[in-house]
Design a protein around this motif. Structure first.
Motif, PDB file in Angstrom:
ATOM      1  N   GLU A   1     -27.667 -63.409 -91.425  1.00 35.96           N
ATOM      2  CA  GLU A   1     -26.268 -63.091 -91.687  1.00 35.96           C
ATOM      3  C   GLU A   1     -25.452 -63.202 -90.386  1.00 35.96           C
ATOM      4  OE1 GLU A   1     -26.175 -59.509 -94.164  1.00 35.96           O
ATOM      5  OE2 GLU A   1     -24.435 -58.945 -92.967  1.00 35.96           O
TER       6      GLU A   1
ATOM      7  N   GLY B   1     -25.646 -69.194 -94.911  1.00 31.71           N
ATOM      8  CA  GLY B   1     -25.042 -68.933 -96.218  1.00 31.71           C
ATOM      9  C   GLY B   1     -25.890 -68.037 -97.098  1.00 31.71           C
ATOM     10  N   ARG B   2     -25.210 -67.416 -98.052  1.00 29.05           N
ATOM     11  CA  ARG B   2     -25.864 -66.411 -98.881  1.00 29.05           C
ATOM     12  C   ARG B   2     -27.089 -66.948 -99.627  1.00 29.05           C
ATOM     13  NH1 ARG B   2     -24.892 -61.653-101.737  1.00 29.05           N
ATOM     14  NH2 ARG B   2     -22.962 -61.313-100.606  1.00 29.05           N
TER      15      ARG B   2
END
Lengths: 271, 241
Positions: free
Chosen positions: A104, A109-110
């Motif tokens: 993070e 990216g998620r």
């Protein structure tokens, strides 16, 4: 066999802690190397500066003198990720969010973060606990999360600061086997600090023995006990011989450290 | 236990073992409480005190948390400000009232500010304590895993300090209520504190006790509310608080 590349280079590193009145020399001209993919164990009596050395490698502490170099082979990867003593998880984050903390912060990216968390939690056997908070886990499980967090960052070098010291004996033994399995699967370079010689012999390719305060490299021992290695290695004569050899030297250092704790040597107090 | 105590009081009062004039029976007080809450002055006084408390709390909470956080993360700022905070903190804030009345005149600003000052220093000190006593290893985790500067603040320092901030808010709310009731005793012509005082002067004791009970209930309910909010927002916390 090709010449091993020095992944970690520590050259004449000294650390002095300055306080109000006096300065204490914690590390005294330490020099060592870890090769790519090597499992390097650092052993020494309490106060030999093992954790200090790891903090210098992690960039958490600046050495007073000397040079530290970590070879970066994968652009975008952090140089180090540390597994802390007693896990040091962020209590307000779930297991999954602890594991993805480093990613993070690097702006991953998620979707990729979550895929990586799933992979790492599967590796440490905590898939079902992704949504739990740290306080809901046992000590051994918390440290698995600590390991998963470090591995998820995919660091050039994995630093481990007595990661199993706070666990009970059975859990520790199981975690040692797990570590061997994970290390064999990932081939990471590891610098592993422990006060347990047995643990170092089970896990390490080489053992760096530090002297009592100030920490100096007393000797470096290769651990020629073969790979893959399991708990059964403890029954081999080679293991026993090596344990005896290193312990004889470590014992001297421990006794010296204890003597100093009883009454500090006035010549050294203001080194 | 409280029920037994109330029953004892009820009996003592009914049998005139204690003067019913000074110690009216709890049922009498309860009846007055219910009666006056809707129709009489109690309800209005409750709203006045509640409004003052809400305003005072808001005035204290926002700058208090901000100042506490800033002191926690900026060493030089802390060194400069801490002596003043330590100097004013133990002074009962009701002692500020005369000074505030002089510069602001008799009126709501002086009343509310006295309450706010009471809560403010407690909130600053609790927040500062939360930042200062956080587990230093979590800072190392932040540094080692790439959280620096503002990111370190939002992702590590602030969450670590939140439980202490909530404690400060809770204590501050109680202190503000104490100060406001005292202000209403002394200077204000409205609110629950004023009502307690006035009914004491007129020896209308059931009303006095009823207003008294409302002050306690107000404190209890608001503190419980903050506790529930904390339990909801900080569900990751291990221990009950």
């Amino acid at each position: 066999m090709p010449t091993p590349v020095p992944k970690v280079l520590v050259n004449e590193v000294s650390v002095t802690f300055e306080s109000h009145r006096r300065s204490v020399l914690a590390l005294d001209r330490i020099s060592l190397q870890a090769h790519a993919g090597e499992f390097l164990c650092v052993v020494g009596p309490s106060g030999s500066g093992k954790s200090t050395l790891l903090r210098v490698l992690a960039g958490l502490l600046r050495q007073s003198a000397g040079e530290v170099r970590i070879e970066a082979d994968h652009p975008g990867s952090p140089l180090t990720a540390m597994v802390f003593q007693e896990h040091a998880l962020l209590p307000w984050r779930t297991v999954r969010d602890n594991v993805t903390f480093g990613l993070e912060n690097r702006g991953v990216g998620r979707a990729e973060r979550e895929a990586r968390a799933r992979e790492m939690l599967a590796m440490v056997g905590l898939t079902r606990f992704a949504a739990h908070y740290p306080h809901q886990l046992s000590g051994g499980m918390k440290q698995r999360v600590g390991i998963a967090r470090a591995l998820a960052s995919d660091p050039e070098v994995l630093l481990m600061d007595e990661p199993l010291a706070a666990l009970d004996a059975q859990t520790r033994t199981i975690m040692q086997e797990e570590l061997l399995r994970i290390w064999a699967a990932l081939g990471k370079t590891v610098v592993y600090v422990t006060h347990s010689l047995e643990e170092a012999l089970l896990l390490g390719d080489r053992i760096v023995l530090l002297s009592a305060r100030p920490g100096r490299v007393s000797r470096i021992y290769p651990v020629d006990l073969g790979r893959p290695r399991g708990l059964e290695v403890r029954a081999s004569p080679a293991y026993g011989a090596l344990l005896e050899t290193i312990w004889a030297r470590l014992r001297e250092e421990v006794v010296r450290a204890m003597a100093e704790d009883r009454g500090p040597d006035p010549d050294r107090a203001s080194a | 236990m409280p029920v037994a105590l109330l029953a004892l009081w009820e009996m003592a009062s009914r049998l005139a073992l204690v003067s019913p004039r000074y110690f009216p029976a709890p049922t009498t007080i309860g009846a007055v409480l219910v009666d006056r809450l809707t129709a009489g002055d109690l309800g209005g006084a409750l709203l006045v005190t509640l409004a003052r408390l809400g305003l005072a709390f808001a005035l204290a909470a926002v700058p208090g948390v901000l100042l506490g956080l800033l002191m926690g993360i900026a060493r030089a700022f802390r060194a400069a400000v801490e002596p003043y905070v330590a100097f004013v903190f133990p002074v009962p804030k009701i002692a500020l009232l005369p000074f505030l009345l002089i510069i602001l005149g008799v009126g709501e600003p002086a009343f509310v500010l006295t309450g706010a000052a009471s809560a403010f220093f407690q909130i600053v000190i609790s927040t500062l304590g939360g930042v200062r006593t956080m587990d230093p290893r979590l800072l190392e985790v932040g540094h080692n895993y790439g959280a620096h500067g503002a990111r370190l603040f939002w992702k590590v320092i602030l969450p670590a300090a939140l439980p202490a901030i909530f404690t400060g808010l809770r204590l501050g709310l109680g202190l503000a209520l104490i100060a406001l009731v005292a202000v209403e005793f002394i200077a204000a012509k409205s609110g629950l504190g004023h009502l307690v005082y006035r009914h004491w002067q007129m020896l209308s004791t059931p009303e006095m006790y009823a207003a008294f009970a409302l002050v306690g209930a107000l404190g209890l309910l608001l503190t419980r509310g903050l506790r529930a909010l904390q339990a909801r927002l900080l569900s990751w916390q291990e221990e009950s608080f």
